[in-house]
Design an enzyme around this catalytic site. Structure first.
Site, PDB file in Angstrom:
ATOM      1  N   ILE A 142       0.824  -1.225  -0.013  1.00 37.66           N
ATOM      2  CA  ILE A 142       0.030  -0.022   0.155  1.00 37.66           C
ATOM      3  C   ILE A 142       0.865   1.294   0.069  1.00 37.66           C
ATOM      4  O   ILE A 142       0.137   2.582  -0.320  1.00 37.66           O
ATOM      5  CB  ILE A 142      -1.020   0.041   1.211  1.00 37.66           C
ATOM      6  CG1 ILE A 142      -0.362  -0.136   2.566  1.00 37.66           C
ATOM      7  CG2 ILE A 142      -2.171  -1.071   1.062  1.00 37.66           C
ATOM      8  CD1 ILE A 142      -1.253   0.337   3.872  1.00 37.66           C
TER       9      ILE A 142
ATOM     10  N   TYR B 263       6.016   3.305  17.936  1.00 43.21           N
ATOM     11  CA  TYR B 263       4.887   2.569  17.478  1.00 43.21           C
ATOM     12  C   TYR B 263       3.473   3.171  18.168  1.00 43.21           C
ATOM     13  O   TYR B 263       2.477   3.173  17.279  1.00 43.21           O
ATOM     14  CB  TYR B 263       5.003   1.189  17.649  1.00 43.21           C
ATOM     15  CG  TYR B 263       3.780   0.232  17.550  1.00 43.21           C
ATOM     16  CD1 TYR B 263       3.300  -0.322  16.391  1.00 43.21           C
ATOM     17  CD2 TYR B 263       3.192  -0.625  18.532  1.00 43.21           C
ATOM     18  CE1 TYR B 263       2.268  -1.092  16.236  1.00 43.21           C
ATOM     19  CE2 TYR B 263       2.172  -1.159  18.682  1.00 43.21           C
ATOM     20  CZ  TYR B 263       1.702  -1.628  17.314  1.00 43.21           C
ATOM     21  OH  TYR B 263       0.588  -2.735  17.262  1.00 43.21           O
TER      22      TYR B 263
ATOM     23  N   VAL C  76      12.524 -11.411  29.438  1.00 44.59           N
ATOM     24  CA  VAL C  76      13.068 -10.216  29.422  1.00 44.59           C
ATOM     25  C   VAL C  76      13.046  -9.505  30.565  1.00 44.59           C
ATOM     26  O   VAL C  76      12.027  -9.379  31.194  1.00 44.59           O
ATOM     27  CB  VAL C  76      12.488  -9.258  28.044  1.00 44.59           C
ATOM     28  CG1 VAL C  76      12.807  -7.826  27.944  1.00 44.59           C
ATOM     29  CG2 VAL C  76      12.951 -10.067  26.819  1.00 44.59           C
TER      30      VAL C  76
ATOM     31  N   ARG D  51       6.968 -12.067  18.345  1.00 42.89           N
ATOM     32  CA  ARG D  51       6.136 -11.878  19.450  1.00 42.89           C
ATOM     33  C   ARG D  51       6.445 -12.890  20.240  1.00 42.89           C
ATOM     34  O   ARG D  51       6.795 -14.004  20.040  1.00 42.89           O
ATOM     35  CB  ARG D  51       4.947 -11.135  19.340  1.00 42.89           C
ATOM     36  CG  ARG D  51       4.717  -9.803  18.642  1.00 42.89           C
ATOM     37  CD  ARG D  51       3.531  -9.566  18.071  1.00 42.89           C
ATOM     38  NE  ARG D  51       3.110 -10.098  16.683  1.00 42.89           N
ATOM     39  CZ  ARG D  51       2.026  -9.865  16.076  1.00 42.89           C
ATOM     40  NH1 ARG D  51       1.139  -8.801  16.591  1.00 42.89           N
ATOM     41  NH2 ARG D  51       1.732 -10.483  15.045  1.00 42.89           N
TER      42      ARG D  51
HETATM   43  N1  LIG Z   1      -1.833  -9.571  17.102  1.00 40.92           N
HETATM   44  C1  LIG Z   1      -2.096  -8.921  18.164  1.00 40.92           C
HETATM   45  O1  LIG Z   1      -2.430  -8.939  19.522  1.00 40.92           O
HETATM   46  C2  LIG Z   1      -2.152  -7.382  17.963  1.00 40.92           C
HETATM   47  C3  LIG Z   1      -2.252  -6.505  19.099  1.00 40.92           C
HETATM   48  C4  LIG Z   1      -2.397  -5.113  18.934  1.00 40.92           C
HETATM   49  C5  LIG Z   1      -2.383  -4.505  17.539  1.00 40.92           C
HETATM   50  N2  LIG Z   1      -2.425  -5.451  16.369  1.00 40.92           N
HETATM   51  C6  LIG Z   1      -2.722  -4.613  15.419  1.00 40.92           C
HETATM   52  O2  LIG Z   1      -3.377  -5.580  14.379  1.00 40.92           O
HETATM   53  C7  LIG Z   1      -3.120  -5.369  13.086  1.00 40.92           C
HETATM   54  C8  LIG Z   1      -2.803  -6.811  12.382  1.00 40.92           C
HETATM   55  O3  LIG Z   1      -1.796  -7.419  13.283  1.00 40.92           O
HETATM   56  P1  LIG Z   1      -1.083  -8.996  13.190  1.00 40.92           P
HETATM   57  O4  LIG Z   1      -0.906  -9.497  14.406  1.00 40.92           O
HETATM   58  O5  LIG Z   1      -2.156  -9.708  12.107  1.00 40.92           O
HETATM   59  O6  LIG Z   1       0.074  -8.648  12.571  1.00 40.92           O
HETATM   60  P2  LIG Z   1       0.844  -9.393  11.010  1.00 40.92           P
HETATM   61  O7  LIG Z   1       2.397  -8.653  10.892  1.00 40.92           O
HETATM   62  O8  LIG Z   1       0.785 -10.966  11.049  1.00 40.92           O
HETATM   63  O9  LIG Z   1      -0.214  -8.841  10.006  1.00 40.92           O
HETATM   64  C9  LIG Z   1       0.244  -7.636   9.154  1.00 40.92           C
HETATM   65  C10 LIG Z   1      -0.149  -7.857   7.631  1.00 40.92           C
HETATM   66  O10 LIG Z   1       0.033  -6.493   6.913  1.00 40.92           O
HETATM   67  C11 LIG Z   1       0.891  -6.675   5.900  1.00 40.92           C
HETATM   68  N3  LIG Z   1       1.454  -5.531   5.463  1.00 40.92           N
HETATM   69  C12 LIG Z   1       2.310  -4.566   6.129  1.00 40.92           C
HETATM   70  N4  LIG Z   1       2.648  -3.614   5.672  1.00 40.92           N
HETATM   71  C13 LIG Z   1       1.956  -3.725   4.258  1.00 40.92           C
HETATM   72  C14 LIG Z   1       1.938  -2.816   3.069  1.00 40.92           C
HETATM   73  N5  LIG Z   1       2.626  -1.634   3.326  1.00 40.92           N
HETATM   74  N6  LIG Z   1       1.228  -3.277   2.309  1.00 40.92           N
HETATM   75  C15 LIG Z   1       0.550  -4.366   2.130  1.00 40.92           C
HETATM   76  N7  LIG Z   1       0.479  -5.426   3.335  1.00 40.92           N
HETATM   77  C16 LIG Z   1       1.173  -4.903   4.539  1.00 40.92           C
HETATM   78  C17 LIG Z   1       1.876  -7.804   6.387  1.00 40.92           C
HETATM   79  O11 LIG Z   1       2.624  -8.448   5.129  1.00 40.92           O
HETATM   80  C18 LIG Z   1       1.152  -8.734   7.206  1.00 40.92           C
HETATM   81  O12 LIG Z   1       0.883  -9.833   6.510  1.00 40.92           O
HETATM   82  C19 LIG Z   1      -1.730  -4.597  13.030  1.00 40.92           C
HETATM   83  O13 LIG Z   1      -2.196  -3.325  12.723  1.00 40.92           O
HETATM   84  C20 LIG Z   1      -1.373  -4.522  14.656  1.00 40.92           C
HETATM   85  O14 LIG Z   1      -0.648  -3.267  14.830  1.00 40.92           O
HETATM   86  C21 LIG Z   1      -2.095  -6.751  16.676  1.00 40.92           C
HETATM   87  O1  LIG Z   2      11.290 -14.218  24.243  1.00 44.58           O
HETATM   88  C1  LIG Z   2      10.609 -13.222  24.677  1.00 44.58           C
HETATM   89  C2  LIG Z   2       9.885 -12.273  24.057  1.00 44.58           C
HETATM   90  C3  LIG Z   2       9.133 -11.326  24.635  1.00 44.58           C
HETATM   91  N1  LIG Z   2       9.170 -11.413  25.965  1.00 44.58           N
HETATM   92  C4  LIG Z   2       8.457 -10.550  26.686  1.00 44.58           C
HETATM   93  O2  LIG Z   2       7.047 -10.623  26.593  1.00 44.58           O
HETATM   94  C5  LIG Z   2       6.148  -9.472  26.631  1.00 44.58           C
HETATM   95  C6  LIG Z   2       5.474  -9.678  25.442  1.00 44.58           C
HETATM   96  O3  LIG Z   2       5.739  -9.370  24.183  1.00 44.58           O
HETATM   97  P1  LIG Z   2       5.260  -9.302  22.670  1.00 44.58           P
HETATM   98  O4  LIG Z   2       6.333  -9.551  21.800  1.00 44.58           O
HETATM   99  O5  LIG Z   2       4.304 -10.566  22.614  1.00 44.58           O
HETATM  100  O6  LIG Z   2       4.815  -7.958  22.638  1.00 44.58           O
HETATM  101  P2  LIG Z   2       3.956  -6.726  23.540  1.00 44.58           P
HETATM  102  O7  LIG Z   2       2.980  -7.431  24.324  1.00 44.58           O
HETATM  103  O8  LIG Z   2       5.002  -5.929  24.267  1.00 44.58           O
HETATM  104  O9  LIG Z   2       3.388  -5.944  22.303  1.00 44.58           O
HETATM  105  C7  LIG Z   2       2.445  -6.571  21.640  1.00 44.58           C
HETATM  106  O10 LIG Z   2       1.210  -6.060  21.940  1.00 44.58           O
HETATM  107  C8  LIG Z   2       0.771  -4.714  21.208  1.00 44.58           C
HETATM  108  C9  LIG Z   2       0.699  -5.108  19.638  1.00 44.58           C
HETATM  109  O11 LIG Z   2       0.331  -3.739  19.191  1.00 44.58           O
HETATM  110  C10 LIG Z   2       1.811  -5.480  19.313  1.00 44.58           C
HETATM  111  O12 LIG Z   2       1.378  -6.644  18.341  1.00 44.58           O
HETATM  112  C11 LIG Z   2       2.784  -6.293  20.068  1.00 44.58           C
HETATM  113  O13 LIG Z   2       3.903  -5.034  20.073  1.00 44.58           O
HETATM  114  C12 LIG Z   2       6.986  -8.279  26.633  1.00 44.58           C
HETATM  115  O14 LIG Z   2       7.252  -7.930  28.239  1.00 44.58           O
HETATM  116  C13 LIG Z   2       8.386  -8.778  26.063  1.00 44.58           C
HETATM  117  O15 LIG Z   2       9.654  -8.078  26.791  1.00 44.58           O
HETATM  118  C14 LIG Z   2       9.951 -12.050  26.719  1.00 44.58           C
HETATM  119  O16 LIG Z   2      10.062 -11.931  27.889  1.00 44.58           O
HETATM  120  N2  LIG Z   2      10.548 -13.123  25.848  1.00 44.58           N
END
Ligand SMILES: NC(=O)c1ccc[n+]([C@@H]2O[C@H](COP(=O)([O-])OP(=O)(O)OC[C@H]3O[C@@H](n4cnc5c(N)ncnc54)[C@H](O)[C@@H]3O)[C@@H](O)[C@H]2O)c1
Ligand SMILES: O=c1ccn([C@@H]2O[C@H](COP(=O)(O)OP(=O)(O)O[C@H]3OC[C@@H](O)[C@H](O)[C@H]3O)[C@@H](O)[C@H]2O)c(=O)[nH]1
EC number: 4.1.1.35
Length: 387
Positions: free
Chosen positions: A75, A183, A251, A233
């Site tokens: 995008i 972020y 961590v 993550r």
């Molecule tokens: N998984 C969670 O717990 C979590 C928590 C907080 C926020 N979110 C938000 O939810 C959304 C989706 O998260 P997710 O966990 O599925 O992450 P993800 O990384 O698995 O999915 C994001 C997708 O967006 C695509 N993408 C990124 N930039 C792009 C671009 N420029 N053009 C086209 N595609 C692009 C990536 O290729 C990827 O497939 C994100 O906005 C993230 O910030 C997720």
């Molecule tokens: O190997 C690891 C990885 C992570 N961690 C810790 O585990 C916690 C969770 O880490 P995650 O990587 O799942 O990410 P966070 O929960 O910090 O943030 C997440 O939640 C908000 C979303 O927007 C993002 O998808 C993601 O940033 C953090 O405290 C991190 O420091 C460890 O202790 N060991």
């Protein structure tokens, strides 16, 4: 299936076309699966990758064949974007860099991805009168008010000092050198912009704040389906450690607290938003499970037990090791201390509640991880290292 479905107010649900940006990611893949198997809606699936939705695109014998069309595009620079948004009734934007390891090592890419790249999506939706569901994050809340109280203050136990409410809680970030917050700050600004488009130009929007959604297909296992040096993550980091029989890295001692929600529960909430626009428009929704709170250390310990159960192997001795955040993520890392979502608004508007306990969601997720990756990891470990 399709014709008898009704919304929360008893009105029949009409099939719509959804432009889903980031459809090839973790959340996108589950949402596409739900839309294909349980609804009559059509999905224009946009992403740079499609590995996680390949099973929905092929083979042609799928009953939903023709209702999901993949468009490989970035995008940042693709003139097809506006046309695809115009073709749809609703746009869902999931695209983002959203992995903590990237926030302070690739801060520019992170800010561009979460703010600048999302701007045209908001603009095209607003100009063409299209509804938008935008994915933000729980991280916009930052740190809790309670984390600034003295360690022994009894107020730390008072929910007023830590429960995160969409319409009341402040957003508290660290200093600029703590680039972890780039972020969160970019996500906050795009939320404010969407809100302003609603207020000034009538954009119909819903903002979703996910609280640690986890489950199958989240991120990658380093060296198997992602880069060897990559840091995904926490679910995928700990899964990788378990598959390789190495200690889980905590961590800064794993003291941060998180609430984890099963992806399949969370996707139910998104479907309610999609199909109940009158109840969802103009709202920001926390989507999480306040009952599944653990420290990261407790999460690790539980994953060790669950993995032993699903793999049949004895639990690791010395299963965890402490590492500093500087060593693990680099300079500029900081952390959210505690994340408990307030559920009042989503309950009132959509009647949604999460169902799955942390143990149960880890059991189904680690069963998937073991089935999908154990053999591949064994092979990689067995390979002699080239000299
Ligand atoms: N998984 C969670 O717990 C979590 C928590 C907080 C926020 N979110 C938000 O939810 C959304 C989706 O998260 P997710 O966990 O599925 O992450 P993800 O990384 O698995 O999915 C994001 C997708 O967006 C695509 N993408 C990124 N930039 C792009 C671009 N420029 N053009 C086209 N595609 C692009 C990536 O290729 C990827 O497939 C994100 O906005 C993230 O910030 C997720
Ligand atoms: O190997 C690891 C990885 C992570 N961690 C810790 O585990 C916690 C969770 O880490 P995650 O990587 O799942 O990410 P966070 O929960 O910090 O943030 C997440 O939640 C908000 C979303 O927007 C993002 O998808 C993601 O940033 C953090 O405290 C991190 O420091 C460890 O202790 N060991």
């Amino acid at each position: 299936m399709a014709s008898s479905r009704v919304d929360l107010d008893g009105n029949p649900i009409k099939p719509i076309t959804i432009c889903m940006i980031g459809a090839g990611g973790f959340i996108g893949s589950h949402l596409c699966e739900k839309l294909m198997t349980e609804t009559p809606h059509t999905v224009l699936a946009l992403d740079v990758y499609n590995d996680k939705i390949k099973h929905l695109l092929e083979p042609e014998t799928n009953p939903w064949h023709g209702r999901i069309n993949f468009h490989r595009l970035n995008i940042k620079h693709d003139s097809r974007l506006e046309g695809l948004i115009k073709m749809a009734d609703l746009t869902i934007n999931l695209a983002a860099i959203c992995t903590p390891a990237d926030y302070n090592t690739r801060p520019l890419d992170t800010i561009y991805s979460n703010f600048i790249d999302a701007l045209p999506v908001v603009k095209y939706c607003s100009e063409n009168n299209k509804r938008l569901i935008h994915f933000s994050t729980c991280e916009v809340y930052g740190k809790t008010i309670g984390s600034f109280l003295p360690k022994d203050s009894p107020l730390r136990k008072d929910p007023a000092y830590y429960v995160l409410k969409e319409d009341e809680s402040p957003c508290i970030f660290g200093s600029i050198e703590k680039q972890r917050w780039s972020y969160a700050c970019a996500k906050q600004l795009i939320e404010r912009l969407i809100y302003a488009e609603g207020a000034e130009n009538g954009l119909e929007f819903t903002i979703v704040r996910p609280f640690n959604w986890i489950g199958p297909r989240m991120d990658f296992i380093p060296g198997i389906d992602g880069p060897s040096e990559g840091v995904p993550r926490v679910l995928a980091c700990f899964s990788n450690n378990l598959l390789r029989k190495e200690p889980l890295k905590l961590v800064d001692g794993g003291q941060s607290q998180r609430t984890f929600v099963y992806i399949k529960d969370a996707i139910e909430a998104v479907l309610l938003m999609i199909e109940n626009p009158a109840r969802a428009n103009g709202h920001i929704f926390n989507v999480g499970n306040p009952n599944n709170e653990v420290t990261v250390r407790q999460l690790g310990e539980m994953m060790v037990k669950v993995y032993s159960k699903v793999s049949g192997d004895p639990p690791l001795e010395n299963a965890t090791v402490d590492v500093s955040s500087k060593e693990f993520y680099g300079e500029g890392y900081d952390d959210s201390d505690k994340r408990i979502p307030d559920m009042t608004i989503i309950n009132r508007q959509l009647g949604w509640n999460p169902k799955t306990s942390l143990w149960d969601l880890l059991e189904s997720t680690l069963t998937y991880q073991h089935r999908t990756y154990a053999e591949a990891v064994k092979k990689v470990i067995a390979k002699p290292v080239a000299s």
